[in-house]
Design an enzyme around this catalytic site. Structure first.
Site, PDB file in Angstrom:
ATOM      1  CB  SER A   1      31.593  89.241  56.703  1.00 54.58           C
ATOM      2  OG  SER A   1      31.234  88.946  58.011  1.00 54.58           O
TER       3      SER A   1
ATOM      4  CE  LYS B   1      27.728  86.572  57.073  1.00 53.61           C
ATOM      5  NZ  LYS B   1      29.101  86.928  57.294  1.00 53.61           N
TER       6      LYS B   1
END
Lengths: 183, 126
Positions: free
Chosen positions: A38, A81
């Site tokens: 990711s 993230k």
């Protein structure tokens, strides 16, 4: 008798060292492996280790910072993230979900809720992975409460790269700072 | 959380359990939990769990919808004092990861040890 005493001191010091490591790891600094695609241009999918700062103030968090957070939909998982929206910002959730290039007409109608603007409430942030095509982030679990942010990532190493690069330069397992890329 | 806690304007001291909170089945309806406020990470709130994941909840008037379904690993929390409480009717269902403790019982003042902490409205639709 002498050996018993030695055993006792060893045990006590092991315990003390363990407590110290735990304290530092929980509250100050963390060095841990990350896995998954990711965050791809920033972090590799395997063999990458991050240097995380656990001692930070929520007021210092800014758009563009890379953070460690607990996944809201699963307390046992942590995610890494980048913050892409701060409280009060207006965010377009996921315009690609309504693109005729990847979805057919019925799917576009079904995904309509994603092609909308939302305002981030107070005390929450919007997080997305750098690799938008392969990331489970705020686009699926919506805004993330700031209280779930457990650390700020400041640097990373790739431990499979070796101390010296192929060109013969010192590069310390590809040590690199991860900075705020927001312009 | 009045009248369950602090009924006589005197602050109650409670025992809070801080382990075994990560599983989906760690909570049940009626539990009183302590959690970090989703709107302010430096604040702690104490509320009662009224709904678990998958439940359909009848919301109070201040919530924009009449009924809502709780997402995975989220909880619906409300204070016992319906008219003086900032709870899920203001900020929606909270993630289980925000929970930092479960109230076991009152330990001070002494005459309130072992107080029955059950209560709360029945919010789940059948």
């Amino acid at each position: 008798m002498e050996s018993l005493k030695f055993l006792k001191t060893t045990l006590i010091w092991t315990l003390k060292a363990g407590c110290l490591i735990h304290l530092v790891n929980e509250n100050l600094y963390e060095f841990n492996e990350t896995r998954g695609e990711s965050m791809l241009p920033t972090l590799q999918s395997t063999n990458d280790y991050i240097h995380g700062l656990k001692w930070f103030s929520y007021k210092d968090l800014d758009i563009g910072d890379v953070i460690i957070a607990i996944k809201p939909s699963d307390p046992n998982q942590r995610v890494c993230k980048r913050i892409t929206g701060m409280p009060g910002d207006i965010i377009l959730v996921d315009p690609s979900s309504s693109s005729p290039l990847t979805y057919n007409q019925t799917e576009i109608v079904k995904n309509d809720g994603f092609n909308k603007f939302i305002k981030i409430p107070k005390g929450h942030v919007w997080v997305t992975g750098d690799n938008l095509c392969h990331s489970l982030d705020s686009r699926s679990y919506s805004v993330l409460p700031m209280a779930l942010i457990k650390g700020k990532i400041i640097a990373a190493n790739s431990l499979n790269k070796g101390f010296i690069s192929e060109d013969g330069d010192l590069w310390f397992w590809n040590f690199r700072r991860i900075s705020n890329l927001f312009i | 959380m009045t009248p369950t806690f602090n009924p006589n304007f005197q602050n109650d001291i409670t025992l809070v359990k801080k382990y075994g909170l990560k599983k989906t089945d760690s909570f049940k309806k009626g539990d009183i939990i302590m959690f970090k406020s989703p709107t302010d990470p430096e604040k702690l709130l104490t509320k009662r769990v009224l709904g678990l994941q998958g439940d359909t909840i009848k919301c109070l008037d201040r919530y924009p919808k009449q009924t809502t379904i709780i997402p995975r690993n989220h909880l619906w929390v409300e204070g016992d004092n319906e008219f003086h409480s900032i709870d899920s009717n203001n900020f929606g269902p909270i993630s289980q990861a925000l929970v930092i403790g479960k109230v076991v019982g009152v330990i001070w003042p002494l005459n309130r040890i072992g107080t029955n902490l059950s209560g709360g409205r029945d919010a789940v639709m059948n």
